[in-house]
Write a protein that holds these residues in place. Structure first.
Motif, PDB file in Angstrom:
ATOM      1  N   VAL A 274       0.679  -1.555   0.477  1.00 15.98           N
ATOM      2  CA  VAL A 274      -0.045   0.164   0.324  1.00 15.98           C
ATOM      3  C   VAL A 274       1.113   0.805   0.204  1.00 15.98           C
ATOM      4  O   VAL A 274       0.096   2.534  -0.004  1.00 15.98           O
ATOM      5  CB  VAL A 274      -1.160   0.292   0.898  1.00 15.98           C
ATOM      6  CG1 VAL A 274      -1.696  -1.298   1.269  1.00 15.98           C
ATOM      7  CG2 VAL A 274      -0.162   0.620   2.660  1.00 15.98           C
ATOM      8  N   SER A 275       2.191   1.038   0.118  1.00 15.03           N
ATOM      9  CA  SER A 275       3.346   2.471   0.483  1.00 15.03           C
ATOM     10  C   SER A 275       3.840   2.701  -0.946  1.00 15.03           C
ATOM     11  O   SER A 275       3.504   2.411  -1.983  1.00 15.03           O
ATOM     12  CB  SER A 275       3.872   2.552   1.367  1.00 15.03           C
ATOM     13  OG  SER A 275       5.328   1.363   0.749  1.00 15.03           O
ATOM     14  N   ASP A 276       4.097   3.488  -0.938  1.00 17.81           N
ATOM     15  CA  ASP A 276       5.155   4.508  -2.404  1.00 17.81           C
ATOM     16  C   ASP A 276       6.738   3.348  -2.189  1.00 17.81           C
ATOM     17  O   ASP A 276       7.578   3.086  -3.437  1.00 17.81           O
ATOM     18  CB  ASP A 276       5.485   5.835  -2.446  1.00 17.81           C
ATOM     19  CG  ASP A 276       4.363   6.089  -2.688  1.00 17.81           C
ATOM     20  OD1 ASP A 276       3.267   6.048  -2.738  1.00 17.81           O
ATOM     21  OD2 ASP A 276       4.489   7.854  -2.193  1.00 17.81           O
ATOM     22  N   VAL A 277       7.087   2.749  -1.502  1.00 16.70           N
ATOM     23  CA  VAL A 277       8.312   1.713  -1.237  1.00 16.70           C
ATOM     24  C   VAL A 277       7.988   0.644  -1.258  1.00 16.70           C
ATOM     25  O   VAL A 277       7.895  -0.458  -0.809  1.00 16.70           O
ATOM     26  CB  VAL A 277       9.177   2.346   0.382  1.00 16.70           C
ATOM     27  CG1 VAL A 277       9.474   3.441   0.172  1.00 16.70           C
ATOM     28  CG2 VAL A 277       8.125   2.538   1.200  1.00 16.70           C
ATOM     29  N   ASN A 278       7.147   0.141  -2.315  1.00 16.51           N
ATOM     30  CA  ASN A 278       6.412  -1.072  -2.601  1.00 16.51           C
ATOM     31  C   ASN A 278       7.027  -2.066  -3.932  1.00 16.51           C
ATOM     32  O   ASN A 278       6.195  -3.074  -3.992  1.00 16.51           O
ATOM     33  CB  ASN A 278       5.236  -1.062  -2.838  1.00 16.51           C
ATOM     34  CG  ASN A 278       4.673   0.025  -3.648  1.00 16.51           C
ATOM     35  OD1 ASN A 278       5.798   0.205  -4.589  1.00 16.51           O
ATOM     36  ND2 ASN A 278       3.468  -0.087  -4.408  1.00 16.51           N
ATOM     37  N   LEU A 279       8.513  -1.811  -4.426  1.00 16.34           N
ATOM     38  CA  LEU A 279       8.833  -2.239  -5.542  1.00 16.34           C
ATOM     39  C   LEU A 279       8.878  -3.843  -4.998  1.00 16.34           C
ATOM     40  O   LEU A 279       9.314  -4.364  -4.008  1.00 16.34           O
ATOM     41  CB  LEU A 279       9.936  -1.854  -5.841  1.00 16.34           C
ATOM     42  CG  LEU A 279       9.916  -0.588  -6.591  1.00 16.34           C
ATOM     43  CD1 LEU A 279      11.851  -0.247  -7.431  1.00 16.34           C
ATOM     44  CD2 LEU A 279       9.519  -1.006  -8.324  1.00 16.34           C
ATOM     45  N   PRO A 280       8.398  -4.821  -5.395  1.00 13.44           N
ATOM     46  CA  PRO A 280       8.809  -6.376  -5.543  1.00 13.44           C
ATOM     47  C   PRO A 280       9.623  -6.470  -4.911  1.00 13.44           C
ATOM     48  O   PRO A 280      11.130  -6.402  -5.461  1.00 13.44           O
ATOM     49  CB  PRO A 280       7.643  -7.294  -5.487  1.00 13.44           C
ATOM     50  CG  PRO A 280       7.416  -6.093  -6.899  1.00 13.44           C
ATOM     51  CD  PRO A 280       7.971  -5.066  -7.097  1.00 13.44           C
ATOM     52  N   VAL A 281      10.064  -7.866  -3.644  1.00  9.27           N
ATOM     53  CA  VAL A 281      11.234  -7.628  -3.119  1.00  9.27           C
ATOM     54  C   VAL A 281      11.357  -8.945  -3.725  1.00  9.27           C
ATOM     55  O   VAL A 281      10.220 -10.037  -2.902  1.00  9.27           O
ATOM     56  CB  VAL A 281      11.328  -7.515  -1.723  1.00  9.27           C
ATOM     57  CG1 VAL A 281      12.851  -8.262  -1.301  1.00  9.27           C
ATOM     58  CG2 VAL A 281      11.402  -5.851  -0.815  1.00  9.27           C
ATOM     59  N   HIS A 282      12.364  -9.638  -4.476  1.00 10.51           N
ATOM     60  CA  HIS A 282      12.356 -10.674  -4.803  1.00 10.51           C
ATOM     61  C   HIS A 282      13.196 -12.012  -3.585  1.00 10.51           C
ATOM     62  O   HIS A 282      13.444 -13.011  -3.641  1.00 10.51           O
ATOM     63  CB  HIS A 282      12.182 -11.408  -6.649  1.00 10.51           C
ATOM     64  CG  HIS A 282      11.816 -10.512  -7.360  1.00 10.51           C
ATOM     65  ND1 HIS A 282      11.560 -10.587  -8.533  1.00 10.51           N
ATOM     66  CD2 HIS A 282      10.095 -10.898  -6.652  1.00 10.51           C
ATOM     67  CE1 HIS A 282      10.320 -10.923  -8.765  1.00 10.51           C
ATOM     68  NE2 HIS A 282       8.958  -9.808  -7.947  1.00 10.51           N
ATOM     69  N   GLN A 283      14.831 -11.360  -3.999  1.00 12.60           N
ATOM     70  CA  GLN A 283      15.906 -11.606  -3.228  1.00 12.60           C
ATOM     71  C   GLN A 283      16.963 -10.307  -3.129  1.00 12.60           C
ATOM     72  O   GLN A 283      17.195  -9.768  -3.891  1.00 12.60           O
ATOM     73  CB  GLN A 283      16.155 -12.495  -4.056  1.00 12.60           C
ATOM     74  CG  GLN A 283      18.209 -12.840  -3.174  1.00 12.60           C
ATOM     75  CD  GLN A 283      18.615 -13.975  -4.369  1.00 12.60           C
ATOM     76  OE1 GLN A 283      18.059 -14.492  -5.926  1.00 12.60           O
ATOM     77  NE2 GLN A 283      19.407 -14.512  -4.030  1.00 12.60           N
ATOM     78  N   VAL A 284      16.917 -10.154  -2.172  1.00 16.27           N
ATOM     79  CA  VAL A 284      18.276  -9.576  -0.884  1.00 16.27           C
ATOM     80  C   VAL A 284      19.511  -9.624  -1.425  1.00 16.27           C
ATOM     81  O   VAL A 284      19.680 -11.378  -1.376  1.00 16.27           O
ATOM     82  CB  VAL A 284      18.059  -8.836   0.183  1.00 16.27           C
ATOM     83  CG1 VAL A 284      19.074  -7.837   0.924  1.00 16.27           C
ATOM     84  CG2 VAL A 284      16.956  -8.467   0.883  1.00 16.27           C
TER      85      VAL A 284
END
Length: 255
Positions: free
Chosen positions: A224-234
């Motif tokens: 729901v936020s703007d910092v919402n790019l999907p995290v696939h792998q750090v």
């Protein structure tokens, strides 16, 4: 009004401040100085479609698709006092040069918000709380809470290896600045693709080593936020304390 009684204002262009309000600028001219900034910087693989949706059409996405998030607390600054900040973006090129295109920023003070928006065009919004805390396990927890009780990003990093400052790469940020038309027109009054290079120097500890650590990390974001790019792998995580000077930037393109 009686004839001959009109009096013009005294606030001519020669007396304008460097920012709004013109009669009393809300912040001083740059460069701006940061001391004792504590940060976690995460690099992670993300979704190509999500990245392309937020990338200006004049930039080209770098593959494999790589995103970044920086969560920091500035314990002293001449721009917005002590404040927390988080920003995200993707690696992209413009005319062959690599940039970190920054699509989203949250900060915790008004001056940090207005300066970032007015000077470079960062689309900053206010957050309730941005904090970094060292847990009893030795791990660093970074939390971004946009509204009270609404945690939109949480990172947990374990500092494992002390690193030299040389591992930090200088990556200019790019941002799309859009100023709306006061008359309500569909086209903005001003639109620019801008860039700025924010360079930090890690502190040195009493032992002479740089206060910069790499390690393993996890990152969870709320869609729901703007910092919402999907995290696939750090794929990379660093924790550091630094001193930095924030300069003016440059215009890459005016639309």
């Amino acid at each position: 009004m009686a004839e001959g009684s009109a009096k013009p204002g005294r606030l001519g262009p020669d007396r304008w401040g460097t920012t709004m309000p013109a009669h009393k600028a809300s912040y001083a001219r740059g460069p701006w100085f940061y001391r004792d900034t504590e940060a976690i910087m995460l690099t992670y693989m993300t979704d190509e479609d999500a990245a392309l949706d937020i990338l200006p059409s004049d930039m080209e996405l770098v593959t494999p698709v790589t995103a970044f998030m920086v969560i920091e607390f500035n314990h002293f600054s001449t721009s917005g006092g002590p404040y927390g900040e988080v920003y995200t973006g993707v690696l992209a090129t413009f005319e062959g040069t690599m940039y970190g295109y920054t699509n989203a920023v949250y900060v915790t003070t008004e001056n940090a918000l207005t300066l970032g928006r007015e000077v470079w065009g960062f689309g900053k919004k206010m957050a309730h709380r941005i904090e970094l805390t060292q847990l009893g396990t030795g791990e660093i927890e970074a939390v971004v809470e946009v509204n009270p009780g609404n945690v939109v990003a949480r990172a947990i990093m374990r500092p494992e290896k002390n690193e030299p400052a040389s591992v930090m790469e200088d990556l200019p940020l790019a941002v799309l600045k859009v100023i709306p038309d006061v008359a309500g027109g569909e086209k903005p009054a001003l639109a620019q693709l801008n860039s700025v290079l924010f360079k930090g120097v890690p502190h040195k500890g009493p032992d002479g080593k740089d206060e910069l650590f790499s390690g393993t990390a996890s990152l969870v974001v709320d869609t729901v936020s703007d910092v919402n790019l999907p995290v696939h792998q750090v794929v990379d995580a660093k924790y550091f304390r630094m001193t930095a000077d924030l300069p003016y930037g440059k215009v890459l393109k005016t639309y």
